[in-house]
Scaffold this motif. Structure first.
Motif, short mmCIF file in Angstrom:
data_model
loop_
_atom_site.label_atom_id
_atom_site.label_comp_id
_atom_site.label_asym_id
_atom_site.label_seq_id
_atom_site.Cartn_x
_atom_site.Cartn_y
_atom_site.Cartn_z
N MET C 1 53.34 13.51 -2.24
CA MET C 1 53.25 14.84 -1.86
C MET C 1 54.24 15.16 -0.70
N ALA C 2 54.88 16.05 -0.64
CA ALA C 2 55.68 16.16 0.53
C ALA C 2 54.66 16.69 1.72
N TYR C 3 54.68 15.94 2.78
CA TYR C 3 53.75 16.20 3.81
C TYR C 3 54.41 16.90 4.88
N ASP C 4 53.88 17.98 5.38
CA ASP C 4 54.43 18.59 6.65
C ASP C 4 53.93 18.03 7.89
N THR C 5 54.93 17.48 8.72
CA THR C 5 54.43 17.02 9.91
C THR C 5 54.22 18.42 10.82
N HIS C 32 65.66 16.57 19.36
CA HIS C 32 67.08 15.70 19.01
C HIS C 32 66.98 15.12 17.50
N ILE C 33 65.83 14.59 17.56
CA ILE C 33 65.36 13.80 16.25
C ILE C 33 65.59 14.83 14.99
N GLY C 34 65.54 16.08 15.36
CA GLY C 34 65.44 17.09 14.17
C GLY C 34 64.06 17.95 13.95
N TYR C 35 63.28 17.75 14.83
CA TYR C 35 62.10 18.43 14.61
C TYR C 35 62.21 19.88 15.14
N ARG C 36 61.15 20.80 14.69
CA ARG C 36 61.29 22.10 15.14
C ARG C 36 59.98 21.97 16.32
N THR C 61 57.96 19.72 11.06
CA THR C 61 59.14 19.76 10.25
C THR C 61 59.63 20.90 9.67
N SER C 62 58.74 21.82 9.60
CA SER C 62 59.26 23.18 9.22
C SER C 62 59.02 24.19 10.48
N ARG C 63 59.53 25.42 10.24
CA ARG C 63 59.42 26.46 11.31
C ARG C 63 58.02 26.98 11.46
N VAL C 64 57.73 26.77 12.98
CA VAL C 64 56.29 27.20 13.43
C VAL C 64 56.45 28.31 14.38
N TYR C 65 55.45 29.15 14.37
CA TYR C 65 55.71 30.20 15.26
C TYR C 65 54.92 30.39 16.58
N SER C 66 54.04 29.52 16.81
CA SER C 66 53.31 29.68 17.87
C SER C 66 52.75 28.21 18.33
N MET C 67 51.86 28.22 19.36
CA MET C 67 51.35 26.90 19.90
C MET C 67 49.94 27.03 19.07
N LYS C 68 49.58 25.78 18.55
CA LYS C 68 48.22 25.52 17.85
C LYS C 68 47.11 25.83 18.84
N ILE C 200 53.36 11.51 12.26
CA ILE C 200 54.64 12.22 12.46
C ILE C 200 55.84 11.28 11.48
N ASP C 201 55.99 12.24 10.40
CA ASP C 201 57.03 11.87 9.53
C ASP C 201 58.32 12.09 9.81
N ALA C 202 59.41 11.51 9.28
CA ALA C 202 60.43 11.91 9.68
C ALA C 202 61.16 13.07 9.19
N PRO C 203 61.79 13.97 10.25
CA PRO C 203 62.14 15.15 9.72
C PRO C 203 62.81 15.25 8.16
N ARG C 204 62.62 16.06 7.23
CA ARG C 204 63.02 16.24 6.04
C ARG C 204 64.26 16.89 6.03
N GLY C 205 65.03 17.01 4.74
CA GLY C 205 65.97 18.08 4.40
C GLY C 205 67.32 17.75 5.36
N ARG C 206 68.29 18.76 4.96
CA ARG C 206 69.45 18.86 5.78
C ARG C 206 69.28 19.40 6.94
N LYS C 207 69.90 18.68 7.78
CA LYS C 207 70.07 19.37 9.29
C LYS C 207 70.76 20.50 9.27
N SER C 208 70.24 21.41 10.06
CA SER C 208 71.10 22.77 10.31
C SER C 208 72.68 22.44 10.73
N THR C 209 73.49 23.41 10.23
CA THR C 209 75.02 22.98 10.78
C THR C 209 75.04 23.32 12.16
N HIS C 210 74.10 24.29 12.84
CA HIS C 210 74.25 24.66 14.17
C HIS C 210 73.40 23.47 14.80
#
Ligand SMILES: Cc1cc2nc3c(=O)[nH]c(=O)nc-3n(C[C@H](O)[C@H](O)[C@H](O)COP(=O)(O)OP(=O)(O)OC[C@H]3O[C@@H](n4cnc5c(N)ncnc54)[C@H](O)[C@@H]3O)c2cc1C
Ligand SMILES: Cc1ncc(C[n+]2csc(CCOP(=O)(O)OP(=O)(O)O)c2C)c(N)n1
Ligand code: SF4
Lengths: 343, 286, 597
Positions: C1-5, C32-36, C61-68, C200-210
């Motif tokens: 199962m994909a795990y979202d860090t 820098h490693i690629g996390y949001r 690893t995916s977009r979040v919107y506030s502090m927890k 803390i899993d390695a960030p997944r997916g493609r890196k943004s081009t920006h």
């Protein structure tokens, strides 16, 4: 009894935890603190051999969930090493330079593996089995079908050996006078029991004591063990099982009477009115033996916790052991120790 | 300085048309009371701009609120009639945005020294390259005659019916101590002197402060009238050294007979030059 | 199962412990490693002394919107400050603390005595490790940082880079000892058995081009200003807006801009309006107290139709209030503050990327509609870090305003046109001479107290702004969550939107049909799209950080429909768990009513 009495229980094992829960039942309002040198909540170490069966998450070994302590209002201080006891000021010194005051103290610090003096130089080359981390390390060190070399062979070791063999590994047991500890066995019984060990699949090695241990370079924990007669054996890991010694080093300056363990009367009280001891750490006066002696195993230790808790909360109770101290040979020829029983 | 010879209106109008200075005046008729000292300043500024050949589209007259501050409406240049007391910071912003512009700030004594008093030291110390012409009539004209920070002790106004007891400020002394790099004083009753000083003030690179003594003919019938001022004002000593700050301060301290002329002038880095230096240090363009 | 860090780590210490510094390195390395990354630091109000600092960083690893609302890991560099925060760590989360304090501590003063049974303790002799590695105890913070990185097996080199970058301008010895302390901590962490269940899993997916950048809201405002080609800035220091000026003071001179620190906020806005009048892209930045001082001049901007941009970062009020705590209580002042009918444009971004966008667009909008534009944020958004992916740096339009078609004699600066926007000339343009004024005026700019003129001009000044709601390149409202009819809708603004969105996502997981809408343009109000959203929701909740429900009142006055206010004025951001509970309650209420019907 003022409700603010602070009961400090030193030791997060069977004795300590059982005592704490009994104290709480008897005194809903008093303050209870369990002090532990370890990082984890109370877990079942008797079950640890199961790491070889793939049960590798520590949470699975917990006796109580975190909520247990919260609902009982028992403070659990982990990673808290006691370095000294001052009975005059009723304070414990903690390794991180804090102090802890108690009104009543139960010492239940258990015991740790005994290493014969001649092997002390090799301590770093051996792996115990006394806590979860080490158990995991041991399991990780043994290759599939690999070999565990056990030195000594107390009942904890023999218990582990059963699982190690059942999960497809070899166990070579290097015999010692402390084999079968804490059972006391006569020379004739010993022959019988060794046969039983062989029946269980243990490879008994009776070529004399261990002389030295060497690292096998290029491997993680693989070792070569040299015996007195010049032979050497190879194993993925070497584990000492020479029995336990009570953990009492922090009591050196306390004035508490000790022999090897803490000396207590059958009410488990030490020479101080407000200090008790329970579990593997104490030697209890036995009128029958006319000596202070140790009582091991889950049932004994739990009973001690209960007795101490009663005496600490004003109800007189006396410890008597109901556990048989005899090793048994099962019908299939294998060995059985009553100390393995727990619930 | 009062003209000795009779002047004929037609000759005068002709002369004015030819001079070109009417170009700088808007078609709006000034809303000032007849006789108000402010007329001469309008004239003086138009003259100076004309003489210096400054294009009117490159001129911005910025004012606060008050009779004096109506000024921009009567000029045919860019104008910004801002808020009471805020002419200087707005003028500063305009100059910072476009150094090519000639920026003139105008206001009354209430505008400048009461509500806007906090801005003057800073315009002066930054040496913003603008000219500040302050019309000092010692009273609030637009709100119809209340006491001002330059009103004399004993002056009766609608809000000081039992005579003013607050000591008046000494604007020249303040500006000199604030570090203004050009400080002068003139009088609405001496239009030629006024025009001359306006021109000098405009020519000065840096912050120039021109204090204009100017009667309010409507609300002050007793104190700072033409009659009284004509009798008390004088020209600065002919040997006055306008590079000597101590001397300038000494002259400014004489408030009983106000001296007219250039009190003090010096050259130092303007705000614009300072900002250019900042850009250089920051490595602009790199 | 994909795990979202998705973990939050808090580092708590006393001023002088280097708490914020290592928090900064942590978030930069993670980005820098690629996390949001979202991060929010808390500083002591007092400058000197030993006040509390907390650096909180959320890494996902995916977009979040506030502090927890809780932390997964708490590092204590100072137990007295950290003890009150122990409770924010969840069960099976980690507490990392110093087991070798400098001096003996009183009973109860060590953090180990305050852990909850569900916490996992990591006792690390930070001081001793620091002394061994560097010869001094000062680098405890780096030991702790290294321990975290080692424990969670994070790439060591990303941290090395971040440390080296941080101390670039310092002596080499500083970097050296920080690295040595970090490495020792790392080793200790790597050797520790990880009992907690923080992953803390390695960030997944493609890196943004920006390129991913770590930016605060204030930093993004600065970036927006620079991208839009800001020319002049005038400001007066005030927390939490000061950072904008400080950052621009470095950047603007490099890019041909000019910045002046004025004597007060009145001078700041005056000069900015002067500069705007003269045709430059001008701005100022302040907080509530300064905005109070600016209101009169903003009215002049409205009346004289001068473009200017005012950045306002709110803090706790009234008066000097809580300078270092967040609040959203200057909405009334921003939208309505000042005398007269003086509608201006107010934009309130909800996240760091939005800060840049709103800042950049604000200049365009101010110029296009010839009006002051307020960009309203708050301390929480100003100071919180997020990873942002910068798009095309030149997306903002260059200066471009309606030029005078008939300059010269007949030029009417305030000509009544169909869209209300009049041709604008600036000083220097020969045919455009006029006098701008705060007096009511006719089309030429001549003062006029004629009643017809006043009503026509007032109408023009208001109506011209309506078109701003359609300004391209920015969403003035945006809906998230379930589409169509929903049980509960959250309507909110500014920094609070992050918490609202998180709460909505959690409520959705519980099976509640739920949506959330952010309103970015507060003035003029995007009535239509808000009404459309309103009609889709059985219940509307309006959470915000103030006592009086300023946004809720704005909302009800604009759409004349009732909403449920959730006002929160503690100086801290909204609590997501409380919000989820409010959503549950609203949903239950709705279901009861529904079932009864
Ligand atoms: C891996 C293992 C397996 C075992 N299996 C068997 C078995 O199969 N059969 C059998 O009969 N017996 C077995 N034993 C022995 C058995 O553990 C003991 O009889 C029993 O657990 C003792 O319980 P206790 O409460 O006295 O002490 P323990 O369970 O040893 O607990 C001691 C506690 O004291 C704490 N402590 C010690 N010193 C300090 C200090 N200075 N400061 C703070 N805290 C301190 C420790 O952290 C620990 O929490 C086993 C022991 C081990 C280690
Ligand atoms: C904030 C504010 N307060 C008060 C006023 C009212 N007001 C207008 S002009 C003025 C005083 C004008 O006096 P001064 O500046 O000396 O100029 P004068 O009219 O004498 O030329 C006052 C108080 C205002 N316009 N704004
Ligand atoms: S009221 Fe006084 S200052 Fe104002 S215009 Fe009339 S005379 Fe001049």
């Amino acid at each position: 009894m003022p409700s603010s009495t602070h009961h400090v229980v030193l030791g997060n094992g069977i004795a300590g935890n059982h005592a704490a829960s009994v104290i709480r039942e008897r005194e809903p309002d008093s303050r209870i603190t369990i002090v532990s040198a370890g990082a984890l909540l109370f877990y079942n170490r008797y079950d640890l051999p199961n790491v070889f069966r793939g049960r590798q998450h520590w949470v699975d070994y917990l006796v109580h969930p975190p909520e247990y302590y919260e609902s009982r209002n028992i403070t659990l201080r982990r990673k808290t090493q006691v370095t000294e006891l001052d009975t005059r000021t009723q304070t414990l010194s903690l390794a991180h330079r804090e102090t802890l005051h108690y009104d009543k103290l139960l010492i239940a610090t258990g015991g740790h593996a005994y290493i014969p003096e001649r092997l002390l130089d090799y301590t770093k080359l051996m792996l115990g089995f006394h806590n979860f981390i080490v158990a995991m390390q041991a399991q990780k060190s043994v290759r599939k079908g690999g070999t565990v070399i056990m030195l000594g062979g107390d009942v904890m070791g023999i218990d582990l050996a059963r699982t190690v063999i059942a999960t497809g590994h070899r166990v070579i047991l290097v015999l010692d006078s402390r084999t079968f500890w804490p059972h006391e066995v006569t020379p004739s019984e010993r022959v019988k029991y060794l046969q039983a060990l062989t029946n269980m699949g243990v490879e008994v090695q009776d070529s004399g004591r261990v002389e030295r241990i060497e690292m096998i370079s290029g491997t993680g924990s693989a070792r070569r063990v040299f015996l007195e007669n010049g032979e050497h054996i190879r194993g993925d890991v070497v584990m000492p099982f020479y029995g336990l010694v009570p953990t009492v080093d922090f009591l050196a300056t306390s004035g508490i009477d000790m022999e090897r363990g803490i000396l207590v009367n059958p009410q488990l009280q030490t020479v101080r009115d407000n200090i008790w001891a329970a579990g593997d750490v104490c030697q209890i006066w036995s009128a029958k033996h006319n000596a202070y002696r140790f009582f091991y195993g889950y049932r004994n230790v739990k009973a001690m916790g209960e007795v101490a808790a009663h005496n600490m909360t004003g109800k007189k109770a006396t410890f008597t052991s109901t556990v048989s101290e005899e090793l048994v040979i099962n019908r299939d020829g294998t060995l059985y120790s009553p100390y393995w029983e727990y619930d | 300085m009062i003209p000795q010879q009779p002047v004929y209106l037609e000759d005068k109008v002709d002369e004015i048309r030819q001079s070109g200075r009417l170009d700088y005046r808007s078609q709006a008729l000034p809303t000032w009371c007849p006789g108000c000292g402010y007329y001469s300043v309008t004239e003086g500024l138009a003259n100076a701009l004309n003489d210096l050949q400054i294009e009117k589209e490159n001129t911005v007259v910025v004012s606060g609120i008050g009779c004096a501050s109506r000024f921009p409406f009567f000029m045919d240049t860019y104008g910004f009639h801002t808020l009471h007391g805020r002419a200087l910071p707005v003028a500063t912003g305009i100059k910072v945005a476009n150094e090519k512009l000639t920026v003139v700030a105008i206001g009354g004594d209430g505008d400048g020294f009461a509500i806007g008093g906090g801005h003057i030291p800073h315009a002066a110390r930054r040496n913003v390259d603008i000219t500040y012409i302050l019309f000092d009539n010692g009273i609030y004209g637009l709100t119809k005659g209340q006491v001002s920070p330059t009103s004399a002790i004993g002056f009766k106004t609608s809000t000081s019916p039992f005579e003013n007891r607050d000591a008046p400020l000494n604007p020249l002394l303040m500006l000199l101590s604030y570090g203004a790099s050009w400080v002068g004083q003139t009088y609405a009753g001496w239009p030629h002197h006024l025009a001359g000083l306006v021109q000098q003030a405009l020519e000065h690179p840096g912050f120039s402060y021109l204090h204009v003594l100017s009667p309010c003919v409507t609300f002050d019938k007793t104190d700072r009238t033409y009659q009284n001022l004509d009798l008390t004002v004088r020209e600065l000593d002919s040997d006055h050294d306008s590079s000597d700050l101590a001397l300038a301060m000494q002259a400014a301290s004489d408030t009983r007979s106000p001296a007219l002329g250039l009190y003090y002038t010096s050259q130092r880095e303007t705000l614009g030059q300072a900002l250019d230096q900042v850009a250089l240090r920051a490595g602009a363009g790199g | 199962m994909a795990y979202d860090t998705d973990i939050q780590i808090s580092i708590c210490g006393s001023a002088g412990d280097g708490t914020i510094a290592v928090g900064d390195i942590f978030k930069r390395a993670m980005a820098h490693i690629g996390y949001r990354v979202i991060a929010f630091d808390q500083y002591p109000a007092e400058i000197r002394g030993f006040g509390k600092c907390i650096a909180r960083t959320r890494v996902a690893t995916s977009r979040v919107y506030s502090m927890k609302g809780y932390s997964d890991v708490l590092v204590s560099l100072n137990d007295l400050h950290a003890i009150p925060h122990v409770g924010e760590v969840r069960n099976y989360g980690a507490l990392i603390y110093d087991s070798a304090p400098m001096s003996a501590v009183a009973e109860g003063a060590h953090i180990s005595g305050h852990l909850k049974p569900g916490h996992i303790p990591y006792a690390l002799p930070m001081r001793e490790v620091s002394e061994l590695a560097t010869g001094a105890n000062r680098s405890r913070n780096f030991v702790a940082l290294g321990f975290v990185a080692g424990l969670y097996q994070l790439p060591q080199d990303a941290f090395h880079h971040a440390i080296a970058a941080k101390f670039e301008s310092k002596a080499a010895a500083v970097t050296k000892s920080a690295l040595a302390a970090f490495d020792s901590g790392f080793e200790a962490g790597a050797a520790s058995y990880q009992f907690d269940d923080v992953r803390i899993d390695a960030p997944r997916g493609r890196k943004s081009t920006h390129e991913a950048r770590m930016m605060t809201g204030n930093g993004a405002i600065v970036q927006g200003c620079l991208d839009a080609g800001i020319e002049t800035f005038f400001g007066y220091p005030i927390t939490p807006a000061t950072g904008i000026m400080e950052h621009l003071a470095v950047e603007m001179p490099r890019h041909g801009g000019r910045l002046v620190q004025t004597e007060d906020e009145i001078a700041a806005i005056s000069a900015a309006i002067g500069a705007g009048y003269a045709g430059s892209r001008a701005a100022t930045a302040t907080s509530g107290p300064g905005l109070s001082l600016m209101t009169e001049m903003m009215g002049l901007g409205v009346m004289a139709e001068v473009p200017v941009v005012i950045f306002v970062s709110q803090r706790g009020g009234p008066s000097t209030g809580l300078p270092t705590k967040t609040e959203q209580s200057d909405l009334n002042l921003a939208v309505w503050g000042g005398h007269g009918d003086a509608r201006r444009i107010v934009l309130a971004p909800t996240n760091v990327e939005g800060c840049r966008r709103c800042a950049g667009r604000a200049f365009e909008i101010a110029e296009q509609f010839q009006v002051p534009v307020i960009v309203l944020v708050d301390l929480y958004l100003s100071n919180r870090y997020e990873t942002v992916f910068l798009q095309d740096e030149n997306e903002f339009l260059p200066k471009n305003w309606k030029p005078a078609t008939t300059p010269g004699a007949g030029y009417r600066r305030y000509e009544l046109t169909t869209d209300g926007v009049s041709p604008r000339c600036i000083p220097g343009e020969a045919g455009g001479i006029h006098t701008a004024t705060g007096l009511e005026h006719d089309e030429y700019g001549n003062p006029s107290d004629n009643s017809g003129t006043h009503s026509l001009m007032t109408q023009k000044r208001h109506e011209k702004l309506q078109a701003a709601i359609k300004h391209p390149g920015i969403n003035f409202t945006k809906r998230f969550g379930d589409s169509g009819k929903v049980e509960v809708g959250l309507l909110t603004w500014g920094s609070s939107f992050g918490e609202a969105l998180e709460a909505m996502l959690l409520a959705q997981q519980e099976g509640i049909r739920c949506a959330a809408m952010k309103v970015v343009m507060l003035s003029p109000f995007p009535v239509r799209s808000v009404l459309r959203f309103y009609k889709d929701c059985q219940q509307i909740l309006v959470p915000e950080l103030n006592y009086t429900g300023q946004f809720a009142k704005l909302l009800t006055s604009e759409i004349a429909l009732p909403v449920t206010r959730i006002s929160h004025a503690t100086g801290a951001p909204l609590d997501v768990a409380n919000l989820v509970e409010a959503i549950r309650r609203a949903a239950r209420k709705h279901r009861r009513r529904h079932n009864a019907a």
